[in-house]
Structures are given as C-alpha cells and as structure tokens.
Design a protein around this motif. Structure first.
Motif, PDB file in Angstrom:
ATOM      1  N   LEU A   1      -9.351   4.323   6.836  1.00  0.00           N
ATOM      2  CA  LEU A   1      -8.907   3.029   6.045  1.00  0.00           C
ATOM      3  C   LEU A   1     -10.249   2.347   5.837  1.00  0.00           C
ATOM      4  CD1 LEU A   1      -5.489   2.238   7.522  1.00  0.00           C
ATOM      5  CD2 LEU A   1      -5.890   3.616   5.436  1.00  0.00           C
TER       6      LEU A   1
ATOM      7  N   ILE B   1      -8.516   6.307  -3.555  1.00  0.00           N
ATOM      8  CA  ILE B   1      -7.996   7.441  -2.559  1.00  0.00           C
ATOM      9  C   ILE B   1      -8.781   8.449  -3.014  1.00  0.00           C
ATOM     10  CG2 ILE B   1      -6.298   8.811  -1.347  1.00  0.00           C
ATOM     11  CD1 ILE B   1      -4.448   6.594  -1.857  1.00  0.00           C
TER      12      ILE B   1
ATOM     13  N   VAL C   1       0.787  -1.331  -0.008  1.00  0.00           N
ATOM     14  CA  VAL C   1      -0.040   0.051  -0.042  1.00  0.00           C
ATOM     15  C   VAL C   1       1.014   1.246  -0.043  1.00  0.00           C
ATOM     16  CG1 VAL C   1      -2.063  -0.956   1.001  1.00  0.00           C
ATOM     17  CG2 VAL C   1      -0.237  -0.102   2.456  1.00  0.00           C
TER      18      VAL C   1
ATOM     19  N   PHE D   1       0.015   5.607   0.424  1.00  0.00           N
ATOM     20  CA  PHE D   1      -0.990   6.634   0.377  1.00  0.00           C
ATOM     21  C   PHE D   1      -0.512   7.901   1.605  1.00  0.00           C
ATOM     22  CE2 PHE D   1      -2.003   3.844   4.129  1.00  0.00           C
ATOM     23  CZ  PHE D   1      -2.291   4.913   5.259  1.00  0.00           C
TER      24      PHE D   1
ATOM     25  N   GLY E   1      -1.996  10.890   4.216  1.00  0.00           N
ATOM     26  CA  GLY E   1      -3.206  11.497   4.862  1.00  0.00           C
ATOM     27  C   GLY E   1      -2.792  12.763   5.739  1.00  0.00           C
TER      28      GLY E   1
ATOM     29  N   VAL F   1      -9.267   5.960   2.073  1.00  0.00           N
ATOM     30  CA  VAL F   1      -8.204   5.288   1.380  1.00  0.00           C
ATOM     31  C   VAL F   1      -9.320   3.890   1.490  1.00  0.00           C
ATOM     32  CG1 VAL F   1      -5.983   3.773   1.287  1.00  0.00           C
ATOM     33  CG2 VAL F   1      -6.488   6.322   2.465  1.00  0.00           C
ATOM     34  N   ARG F   2      -9.558   3.499   0.254  1.00  0.00           N
ATOM     35  CA  ARG F   2     -10.168   2.246   0.066  1.00  0.00           C
ATOM     36  C   ARG F   2      -9.433   1.074  -0.313  1.00  0.00           C
ATOM     37  NH1 ARG F   2     -16.391   1.780  -2.331  1.00  0.00           N
ATOM     38  NH2 ARG F   2     -16.638  -0.440  -1.868  1.00  0.00           N
ATOM     39  N   MET F   3      -9.407  -0.254   0.573  1.00  0.00           N
ATOM     40  CA  MET F   3      -8.447  -1.143   0.459  1.00  0.00           C
ATOM     41  C   MET F   3      -9.366  -2.082   0.026  1.00  0.00           C
ATOM     42  SD  MET F   3      -6.027  -0.484   3.624  1.00  0.00           S
ATOM     43  CE  MET F   3      -4.972  -2.207   3.148  1.00  0.00           C
TER      44      MET F   3
ATOM     45  N   VAL G   1      -4.435  -0.839  -2.345  1.00  0.00           N
ATOM     46  CA  VAL G   1      -5.038   0.539  -2.243  1.00  0.00           C
ATOM     47  C   VAL G   1      -6.041   0.342  -3.586  1.00  0.00           C
ATOM     48  CG1 VAL G   1      -5.351   3.173  -2.395  1.00  0.00           C
ATOM     49  CG2 VAL G   1      -3.875   1.746  -0.873  1.00  0.00           C
TER      50      VAL G   1
ATOM     51  N   THR H   1     -10.712  12.267   4.015  1.00  0.00           N
ATOM     52  CA  THR H   1      -9.763  11.389   2.743  1.00  0.00           C
ATOM     53  C   THR H   1     -10.155   9.867   3.251  1.00  0.00           C
ATOM     54  OG1 THR H   1      -8.208  13.046   2.595  1.00  0.00           O
ATOM     55  CG2 THR H   1      -7.890  10.916   1.753  1.00  0.00           C
TER      56      THR H   1
ATOM     57  N   LYS I   1      -6.667  -3.530   6.706  1.00  0.00           N
ATOM     58  CA  LYS I   1      -6.404  -2.406   7.301  1.00  0.00           C
ATOM     59  C   LYS I   1      -5.883  -2.194   8.713  1.00  0.00           C
ATOM     60  CE  LYS I   1     -11.136  -2.365   7.618  1.00  0.00           C
ATOM     61  NZ  LYS I   1     -11.325  -3.733   7.112  1.00  0.00           N
TER      62      LYS I   1
ATOM     63  N   THR J   1      -8.288  10.403   8.064  1.00  0.00           N
ATOM     64  CA  THR J   1      -8.071   9.744   6.972  1.00  0.00           C
ATOM     65  C   THR J   1      -8.558   8.138   7.261  1.00  0.00           C
ATOM     66  OG1 THR J   1      -6.104  10.761   6.319  1.00  0.00           O
ATOM     67  CG2 THR J   1      -6.339   8.894   5.269  1.00  0.00           C
TER      68      THR J   1
END
Length: 371
Positions: free
Chosen positions: A28, A213, A17, A19, A21, A203-205, A210, A201, A36, A26
């Motif tokens: 996850l 974002i 990953v 990213f 923040g 962050v899609r996992m 990732v 923000t 996560k 932020t």
C-alpha cells in the motif's frame, strides 16, 4: 489471497477502497494521510468499516451487511509496526516464544529455527531489547509475528523509525522472509524504493481512494507531468542480470539489452536477475555516450514521448533497447538544446551514486554494524 472492499467515513476523511493481494508482498503506497494505515487497522480488526467486506482465503474477516466481524485474536494475522514493541524485561528468545505461545500446537506451521535462521538473530537470543540496534529489534519483532504462524502478515511502515544504515540492513531480511515462508504480506510504505524493491503488487492510494493497482514498474511510473515537488516521486523500474561484482571498487555491473548498469554495493551471484529503481530526476539525456565523463551507465533507446505544460520541466519517455521504459525529468531549456524529437535515438546517463540501495532488489545485507 486477501480481498478488501470497504468504506469508512470520518469527520475529516473518507476511505473507500477495493483491492486484492496474492502471494508475496502487496504494498500500500502513497503519501502520508492517504489511508494506508487505516486499511491495515481494518484488516487487523482494530477498526470497523461502515460498509464492506474483507476476506482472507476462504475466511470472512469482516462483512458489515451480514454482521460478521472476527475479533483480532481470531484473524490469524501477524502485525509488525514502526516501533518493534518488544517486551523490555524479556530476552529475545522469550519475546519470540511469546508469539508462539498463543498459537495452538496444531496450527504451528512456522518453525522457530527456520525463523531465527532467515532473520539472522541466533546470536541475539540471550540479549534484552535495550541492547539491540533498531534493525535488530525490528527483526525480532518480525520473528515474533511469524511465530504465530499467521495466514497474513501486516507490516505498517516497518522501516520508518530506522536510520538509513538500519534500513539497508533489514531490507534483505524482509526479502528472505518473503521468499522463505509462504505467507502473503500486506506492506505499508511511502518509500518508492522500498515498494519497487519488495512488492509483487502495488496498490497506490490517494486521499482515501485507490488510484492504481499493478506491478511496480506500471504503478510507480509517472502518468503525466507531475507538479514541481511530486517530480521526485517519478521512477522507472528496470530489470537486468548481474554480470560482474567489482570487489575493489564496491560496485556491481548489471547487464541490460540497452547497456551496462553500474550500481553501488554487492548484489548476489553473477547471473542473478535483479530490479533497479531509477528516479526520473536522476537521468541525464545525451545525443552521444561520450567518453569524457565519470558516468558509467549509458542506456540506449529511442524517445517515445515528451510531455510539457509550458513550465520549466519536460518529462521524456525513453523506450530502451530491449523493450523497457525509462523516464527522465529534464528542463525544457536543456531538452530543446539537445535538438532531438520523438523518434530520435538517445542515450540515458545514470550516475551510480544517484541510485538508492533500497531500490536494488537482492542487495546483500551489509556487515553487522555496532548499535
């Protein structure tokens, strides 16, 4: 700012990953098992990555190539887990003091009285953890973490162990601490309503990677027709202004260019800007607003796209008057029966009872309930 670029391989799972923040929260976000919590543990220094670098502002927390790995107690990071993990033999006041005790006096930036006020725990100071509700215990745990004066707060599914009433109780306090203290928060959750409400923000996992974002309205929106079960995760985030608070019926009316949105509960003062999370499966489409219905929310817009795959469902993208996008999952049978197409005007109906209060940014904390 927190910057993460790490990889970790296990026998049955690989995490890779990257990213960043900034201020605020932020989040996850993603299904269980997507990595996560592993990210949280890497940031906290509880695990070591195989590759990569983690920085917090100008401080390098981890740099595998350079052999840098600050121990957890030197990272100036506050931790809040699912379980409050309070000391059962100590009072609330002493539990709070424990967090402050290990912080050097010159580094104490967060004031005890301010934390107590923001989290609303002043009346609990003489009590023991066993006498507190789940929500109260979690607020004390957050207070203890804040009183270490951290440069970053990690919150790993902080509401997962709470029932719905306790979640609704504590969400406003998380909003307040986000706004009252200039401490960035890395927040783990698989609840779309929590993420949409709290995060700046997202962050899609997915499966250790990732997937996306961005802002909640962008990342949580469906990117295509989901599988039958995943359609329940598709949401829209719309923003409006509180127009009226109806004490008699216990609802709030939010003004939006496309129409009025009626939601359950009492939102802040009239004129406040709020975000509303709407699940795509809870939107009904109609050619006309109609009068013989109990639904109070009807948003006007134009059909921008219709996605189907030959199965029973269709994902309809509606461009609302005012420019925001609303998604609706309907059956292909129902959509075809409407006799509409891309470019046509449409009315999107939303039942107030289908809106989860957890997705209402700014909802006031309910009155204290007995444990």
């Amino acid at each position: 700012m927190i910057s993460v670029d790490v990889a970790l391989a296990r026998s049955d799972f690989t995490l890779d990953v990257a990213f960043e923040g900034g201020q605020g929260i932020t989040a996850l976000f993603g299904p269980s098992g997507c990595g996560k919590t592993t990210v949280i543990r890497l940031v906290a220094g509880l695990e070591r990555p195989d590759r990569g670098r983690i920085t917090l502002g100008d401080t390098v927390l981890t740099d595998v190539e350079r052999g840098v790995r600050l121990p957890p107690h030197r990272r100036r990071i506050g931790l809040v887990f699912q379980d409050a993990l309070l000391f059962p033999h100590l009072s609330v006041a002493t539990n709070l003091a424990y967090g402050r005790f290990f912080t050097a006096r010159e580094r104490r930036r967060v004031e005890r009285d301010a934390v107590i006020a923001v989290l609303g725990i002043g009346h609990l100071l003489d009590r023991r953890p066993a006498t507190l509700s789940g929500g109260e215990r979690q607020r004390v745990a957050i207070g203890r973490a804040l009183l270490t004066s951290p440069d970053l707060l990690l919150m790993d599914e902080p509401l997962a162990a709470l029932d719905d009433d306790r979640k609704l109780e504590i969400l406003p306090f998380i909003e307040h601490l986000r706004d009252a203290f200039a401490i960035p928060i890395l927040y783990v959750s698989h609840s779309v309503e929590e993420v949409a409400r709290l995060a700046a923000t997202v962050v899609r996992m997915d499966q250790g990677r990732v997937a996306a974002i961005g802002a909640p309205a962008e990342v949580l929106a469906p990117t295509g027709l989901a599988s039958a079960m995943h359609r329940f995760e598709a949401v829209s985030v719309v923003t409006g202004t509180v127009a009226e608070i109806d004490e008699a019926y216990g609802v709030t009316t939010i003004a939006h260019p496309a129409g009025s949105i009626v939601v359950p509960g009492r939102l802040p003062r009239v004129g406040a800007s709020v975000r509303v999370t709407v699940r795509a499966t809870e939107v009904t489409l109609s050619r006309e607003r109609g009068t013989a219905t109990s639904v109070r929310t009807a948003l006007a817009g134009r059909i921008e796209a219709v996605t189907t795959d030959g199965g029973p469902f269709a994902l309809v993208t509606v461009l609302l008057d005012g420019g925001e996008t609303l998604y609706a999952y309907v059956t292909r049978l129902g959509f075809d029966a409407l006799g509409v197409a891309v470019g046509d005007r449409i009315s999107a109906l939303i039942k107030a009872v289908s809106i989860d209060e957890r997705g209402l940014a700014g909802l006031e904390a309910p009155e204290k309930r007995k444990a």
